[in-house]
Design an enzyme around this catalytic site. Structure first.
Site, PDB file in Angstrom:
ATOM      1  N   CYS A 149       0.828  -1.331  -0.179  1.00  0.00           N
ATOM      2  CA  CYS A 149      -0.036   0.098   0.021  1.00  0.00           C
ATOM      3  C   CYS A 149       0.634   1.122   0.111  1.00  0.00           C
ATOM      4  CB  CYS A 149      -0.999  -0.076   1.211  1.00  0.00           C
ATOM      5  SG  CYS A 149      -1.874  -1.475   1.115  1.00  0.00           S
TER       6      CYS A 149
ATOM      7  N   HIS B 132      -3.779   6.864   2.805  1.00  0.00           N
ATOM      8  CA  HIS B 132      -4.127   5.675   2.265  1.00  0.00           C
ATOM      9  C   HIS B 132      -5.295   5.121   2.785  1.00  0.00           C
ATOM     10  CE1 HIS B 132      -4.109   1.626   1.133  1.00  0.00           C
ATOM     11  NE2 HIS B 132      -3.778   1.053   2.278  1.00  0.00           N
TER      12      HIS B 132
ATOM     13  N   ASN C 271     -10.019  -0.805  -0.189  1.00  0.00           N
ATOM     14  CA  ASN C 271      -8.758  -0.469   0.113  1.00  0.00           C
ATOM     15  C   ASN C 271      -8.180  -1.309  -1.395  1.00  0.00           C
ATOM     16  OD1 ASN C 271      -5.969  -0.849   0.443  1.00  0.00           O
ATOM     17  ND2 ASN C 271      -6.298  -1.861   2.465  1.00  0.00           N
TER      18      ASN C 271
HETATM   19  O1  UT7 Z   1      -3.792  -1.407   3.729  1.00  0.00           O
HETATM   20  C1  UT7 Z   1      -2.798  -2.130   4.391  1.00  0.00           C
HETATM   21  C2  UT7 Z   1      -2.847  -1.880   5.787  1.00  0.00           C
HETATM   22  N1  UT7 Z   1      -4.221  -2.602   6.247  1.00  0.00           N
HETATM   23  C3  UT7 Z   1      -5.060  -2.324   7.324  1.00  0.00           C
HETATM   24  O2  UT7 Z   1      -4.695  -1.086   7.512  1.00  0.00           O
HETATM   25  C4  UT7 Z   1      -6.063  -2.587   7.793  1.00  0.00           C
HETATM   26  C5  UT7 Z   1      -5.969  -2.679   9.437  1.00  0.00           C
HETATM   27  N2  UT7 Z   1      -6.901  -3.512   9.988  1.00  0.00           N
HETATM   28  C6  UT7 Z   1      -8.412  -3.137   9.895  1.00  0.00           C
HETATM   29  O3  UT7 Z   1      -8.820  -2.088   9.320  1.00  0.00           O
HETATM   30  C7  UT7 Z   1      -9.267  -3.949  11.056  1.00  0.00           C
HETATM   31  O4  UT7 Z   1      -8.441  -4.851  11.977  1.00  0.00           O
HETATM   32  C8  UT7 Z   1     -10.301  -4.815  10.392  1.00  0.00           C
HETATM   33  C9  UT7 Z   1     -11.291  -3.949   9.407  1.00  0.00           C
HETATM   34  C10 UT7 Z   1      -9.504  -5.608   9.427  1.00  0.00           C
HETATM   35  C11 UT7 Z   1     -10.846  -5.641  11.372  1.00  0.00           C
HETATM   36  O5  UT7 Z   1     -11.535  -4.625  12.273  1.00  0.00           O
HETATM   37  P1  UT7 Z   1     -11.665  -4.995  13.874  1.00  0.00           P
HETATM   38  O6  UT7 Z   1     -12.419  -3.992  14.463  1.00  0.00           O
HETATM   39  O7  UT7 Z   1      -9.935  -5.048  14.133  1.00  0.00           O
HETATM   40  O8  UT7 Z   1     -11.838  -6.608  14.054  1.00  0.00           O
HETATM   41  P2  UT7 Z   1     -11.410  -7.824  14.598  1.00  0.00           P
HETATM   42  O9  UT7 Z   1     -10.223  -8.271  13.397  1.00  0.00           O
HETATM   43  O10 UT7 Z   1     -10.754  -7.582  15.962  1.00  0.00           O
HETATM   44  O11 UT7 Z   1     -12.567  -8.787  14.592  1.00  0.00           O
HETATM   45  C12 UT7 Z   1     -13.423  -8.460  15.373  1.00  0.00           C
HETATM   46  C13 UT7 Z   1     -14.815  -9.525  15.064  1.00  0.00           C
HETATM   47  C14 UT7 Z   1     -13.923 -10.887  15.157  1.00  0.00           C
HETATM   48  O12 UT7 Z   1     -15.034 -11.809  15.778  1.00  0.00           O
HETATM   49  P3  UT7 Z   1     -14.931 -12.442  17.196  1.00  0.00           P
HETATM   50  O13 UT7 Z   1     -13.774 -13.237  17.102  1.00  0.00           O
HETATM   51  O14 UT7 Z   1     -14.711 -11.295  17.998  1.00  0.00           O
HETATM   52  O15 UT7 Z   1     -16.131 -13.399  17.453  1.00  0.00           O
HETATM   53  C15 UT7 Z   1     -13.903 -11.312  13.701  1.00  0.00           C
HETATM   54  O16 UT7 Z   1     -14.124 -12.781  13.669  1.00  0.00           O
HETATM   55  O17 UT7 Z   1     -15.433  -9.368  13.950  1.00  0.00           O
HETATM   56  C16 UT7 Z   1     -15.027 -10.426  13.016  1.00  0.00           C
HETATM   57  N3  UT7 Z   1     -15.232 -10.151  11.608  1.00  0.00           N
HETATM   58  C17 UT7 Z   1     -16.209  -9.872  11.021  1.00  0.00           C
HETATM   59  N4  UT7 Z   1     -17.423  -9.927  11.233  1.00  0.00           N
HETATM   60  C18 UT7 Z   1     -18.148  -9.814  10.176  1.00  0.00           C
HETATM   61  C19 UT7 Z   1     -14.096 -10.089  10.857  1.00  0.00           C
HETATM   62  N5  UT7 Z   1     -14.298 -10.003   9.701  1.00  0.00           N
HETATM   63  C20 UT7 Z   1     -15.684  -9.912   9.782  1.00  0.00           C
HETATM   64  C21 UT7 Z   1     -16.623  -9.411   8.768  1.00  0.00           C
HETATM   65  N6  UT7 Z   1     -18.015  -9.410   9.068  1.00  0.00           N
HETATM   66  N7  UT7 Z   1     -16.261  -9.320   7.276  1.00  0.00           N
END
Ligand code: UT7
Length: 309
Positions: free
Chosen positions: A96, A236, A266
């Site tokens: 990115c 980004h 993204n």
């Molecule tokens: O471009 C390169 C750099 N990339 C980034 O900067 C991305 C950085 N990360 C993020 O943007 C965020 O971490 C995400 C958007 C990827 C995820 O958001 P989060 O608030 O950090 O969620 P998490 O990974 O901590 O997951 C929370 C919950 C989990 O469920 P449990 O384990 O708490 O039951 C995940 O399984 O959300 C669940 N989850 C989803 N639920 C519905 C993860 N993806 C999804 C989804 N739909 N698509």
């Protein structure tokens, strides 16, 4: 591809995707479209609006992690499709951060006098490396391309400062584990998603917020300006919550931050140049404005650039 479309593929919801990321839609290229095809459209538009001719371009730098082939570079294919007879072309593999690194390379070559007119393109066909059974990643990304032409100037405009850093110790937080020379895909290989993007989103999020904020502050300081002087921040587009954190840290209001994540998701190296083009088209960039660009990606790698338009 809307969030509702994803509800039919994986266990997710429009509400989760919108509130956790800010994304509503993303664009997917057709199967027979390669990353060079996306890049060529952007490059043609960039050269046209620069007023230069194809023969004037001496360097083409392409930021991508999804080249047409493993060999040669996407940049060489783009050079041939564009017909840039006097250019050398090469790729930058910085995920990115590809466009920011490309700008930095372009500015350095122009400053040393080695090249005069540099075409920088960020292009990605991320659908080719997405795991459509993994809800943690597949809802986040889209395909796209954006490009810019840089040329020397003596009126105080241009790239005033850049700041680039990486830390390979974090490589497994955002990567494609299999398919390279460390872990080739050979006979008997079991496809379990490890040949596609795998990400520990929560850990990447925390590091991204810290490093993007620090990079933004640093590049503003190095340019010798105050954050109140920033005309527009073009971050980004990975997550609206990361973008809001950067604005808060710089004490800049969100109306000075360009956001289009809701339409494209993204798009990795393409994200900043697409946003830059839209911001310009919408009249949000005027001559003399200070523009801050900041990015973060797999490597892990991050960086920023401060430009005077
Ligand atoms: O471009 C390169 C750099 N990339 C980034 O900067 C991305 C950085 N990360 C993020 O943007 C965020 O971490 C995400 C958007 C990827 C995820 O958001 P989060 O608030 O950090 O969620 P998490 O990974 O901590 O997951 C929370 C919950 C989990 O469920 P449990 O384990 O708490 O039951 C995940 O399984 O959300 C669940 N989850 C989803 N639920 C519905 C993860 N993806 C999804 C989804 N739909 N698509």
């Amino acid at each position: 591809m809307t969030n509702a479309d994803f509800e039919k593929i994986v266990e997710t919801s429009d509400e989760w995707i919108r509130t956790r990321t800010g994304i509503k839609e993303r664009r997917f290229a057709e199967d027979d479209v390669a990353v060079s095809d996306l890049a060529v459209e952007a490059c043609k538009n960039a050269i046209k609006s620069s007023g230069l001719k194809n023969e004037d371009i001496d360097l083409l730098v392409c930021g991508t992690v999804t080249p047409d082939y493993r060999l040669p570079s996407a940049a060489c294919i783009i050079q041939e499709k564009m017909d840039l007879p006097n250019a050398v072309a090469f790729d930058i593999v910085s995920a990115c951060t590809g466009f920011i690194n490309g700008l930095s390379v372009a500015a350095s070559f122009i400053e040393t006098g080695q090249y005069k007119n540099v075409l920088v393109v960020g292009a990605e066909k991320l659908t080719s490396i997405m795991n459509f059974t993994d809800r943690n990643t597949c809802v986040l990304f889209g395909d796209g391309a954006g490009a810019a032409v840089l040329t020397g100037s003596d009126d105080g405009s241009g790239i005033l400062s850049t700041f680039l850093r990486s830390n390979g110790k974090y490589r497994e937080l955002l990567w494609i584990p299999d398919g390279g020379t460390a872990k080739p895909i050979d006979e008997g290989y079991t496809f379990d998603g490890s040949d596609k993007v795998v990400m520990n989103g929560a850990d990447v999020f925390k590091i991204a917020v810290k490093q993007m904020c620090d990079s933004a502050v640093r590049v503003v300081k190095d340019a010798g300006i105050d954050s109140e002087q920033i005309g527009l921040i073009i971050p980004h587009q990975a997550n609206i919550r990361i973008i809001e954190a950067i604005a808060k840290r710089l004490k800049v209001s969100m109306d000075k931050v360009f956001v289009n994540i809701e339409k494209y998701g993204n798009t990795s190296a393409a994200s900043i140049p697409i946003a830059l083009d839209e911001a310009y088209e919408q009249g949000r960039i005027k001559d003399g404005d200070y523009i801050l660009m900041v990015a973060f990606g797999g490597g892990l790698i991050w960086g920023s650039a401060l430009m005077r338009w």
